[in-house]
Design an enzyme around this catalytic site. Sequence first.
Site, PDB file in Angstrom:
ATOM      1  N   LYS A  52       0.850  -1.207   0.000  1.00 26.25           N
ATOM      2  CA  LYS A  52       0.000   0.000   0.000  1.00 26.25           C
ATOM      3  C   LYS A  52       0.885   1.257   0.000  1.00 26.25           C
ATOM      4  CE  LYS A  52      -3.869  -2.417   2.108  1.00 26.25           C
ATOM      5  NZ  LYS A  52      -4.701  -2.741   3.289  1.00 26.25           N
ATOM      6  N   GLN A  96      -4.856  -1.711   9.517  1.00 32.23           N
ATOM      7  CA  GLN A  96      -4.762  -3.030   8.884  1.00 32.23           C
ATOM      8  C   GLN A  96      -5.331  -4.102   9.810  1.00 32.23           C
ATOM      9  OE1 GLN A  96      -3.801  -3.460   5.707  1.00 32.23           O
ATOM     10  NE2 GLN A  96      -4.060  -5.674   5.767  1.00 32.23           N
ATOM     11  N   ASP A 119     -11.046   2.593   3.587  1.00 29.58           N
ATOM     12  CA  ASP A 119     -11.331   1.156   3.483  1.00 29.58           C
ATOM     13  C   ASP A 119     -12.827   0.905   3.267  1.00 29.58           C
ATOM     14  OD1 ASP A 119      -9.230  -0.669   3.566  1.00 29.58           O
ATOM     15  OD2 ASP A 119      -8.956  -0.464   5.738  1.00 29.58           O
TER      16      ASP A 119
HETATM   17  N1  GUN Z   1      -7.000  -7.053   5.990  1.00 28.06           N
HETATM   18  C1  GUN Z   1      -7.285  -7.768   4.867  1.00 28.06           C
HETATM   19  N2  GUN Z   1      -7.801  -6.976   3.888  1.00 28.06           N
HETATM   20  C2  GUN Z   1      -7.828  -5.726   4.420  1.00 28.06           C
HETATM   21  C3  GUN Z   1      -8.242  -4.466   3.894  1.00 28.06           C
HETATM   22  O1  GUN Z   1      -8.709  -4.332   2.756  1.00 28.06           O
HETATM   23  N3  GUN Z   1      -8.113  -3.415   4.740  1.00 28.06           N
HETATM   24  C4  GUN Z   1      -7.626  -3.537   6.010  1.00 28.06           C
HETATM   25  N4  GUN Z   1      -7.565  -2.451   6.774  1.00 28.06           N
HETATM   26  N5  GUN Z   1      -7.241  -4.695   6.527  1.00 28.06           N
HETATM   27  C5  GUN Z   1      -7.336  -5.778   5.730  1.00 28.06           C
END
Ligand code: GUN
Length: 293
Positions: A52, A96, A119
Amino acid sequence: MILIDGKKTASDIRQEIAQQVMTMTENGQRPPCLAAILVGHDGGSETYVANKVKACSECGFTSRLIRYEDDITQDQLLETIAELNKDPEVDGFIVQLPLPPHIDEQTIIEAIDPSKDVDGFHPVNVGRMSIGLPCFISATPAGILDLLERYNIDTKGKNCVILGRSNIVGKPMASLMMQKAYPGNATVTVCHSASQNIKEITRRADIIIAAMGRPASVTADMVKDGAVIIDVGTTRVPDASRKSGFRLSGDVDFENVAPKCSFITPVPGGVGPMTITRLMKNTLQAAQLHLNR
Ligand code: GUN
């Protein structure tokens, strides 16, 4: 059979985003800024967050990575979220997941300002999405819509079977695929761990979106000829031949299913890169929202 190239599509969209960021900065605006909070050292989460941050620099964004050990308290994490909520330099941020068991994920998600929730996990964004209002749509389902659109895949009136009912993928995907829009306007069925006769249901599907997190569990006998297959699975399975000691496995038995399909996403290189790219799109959208206030 057409292999859906998520990596190339993601790269094209990132270039389009970078162009828009250049226009913003030429107009004297600062570039979008995404912050990511990472708690602990889960291998998968480390990789996702690193990707990211890398995607931010590809798109011309600034980014902040905030790391904590897994003994951080829920209150400390809530304090950081409150600071990011009011920080005018941060357009959007993510926490996350998964979080350590002593932290309640839902409390954390609900503490994020919905206008910075890139998100799309906050109930305000989930609710707005489900009735078709402007909002942040969570990155994986939105990235899948982008793929369907870029490959001109017909969805109107099609039988779309979604395998899995997670809050992050299955539920929002079902909601989006049934909306009166393109991509969408499909007849949607959701199968989950209590579903019976799954094979009978998937064999009628024009589009299968597999998101249950069980490696290679969609087999050729479950798929009709000409189906479109979107594989969201990314399970790490041990593989002694790899330097890392593992490989990523999708939810679809790719080798045997691919020859039957009209379109299929590979793992890796299918949905994964699109998810991160959609997070970038959401962050750009957040920056535009904040600048226009
Ligand atoms: N863990 C797995 N996929 C995601 C996501 O798209 N966003 C976040 N914050 N955590 C995750």
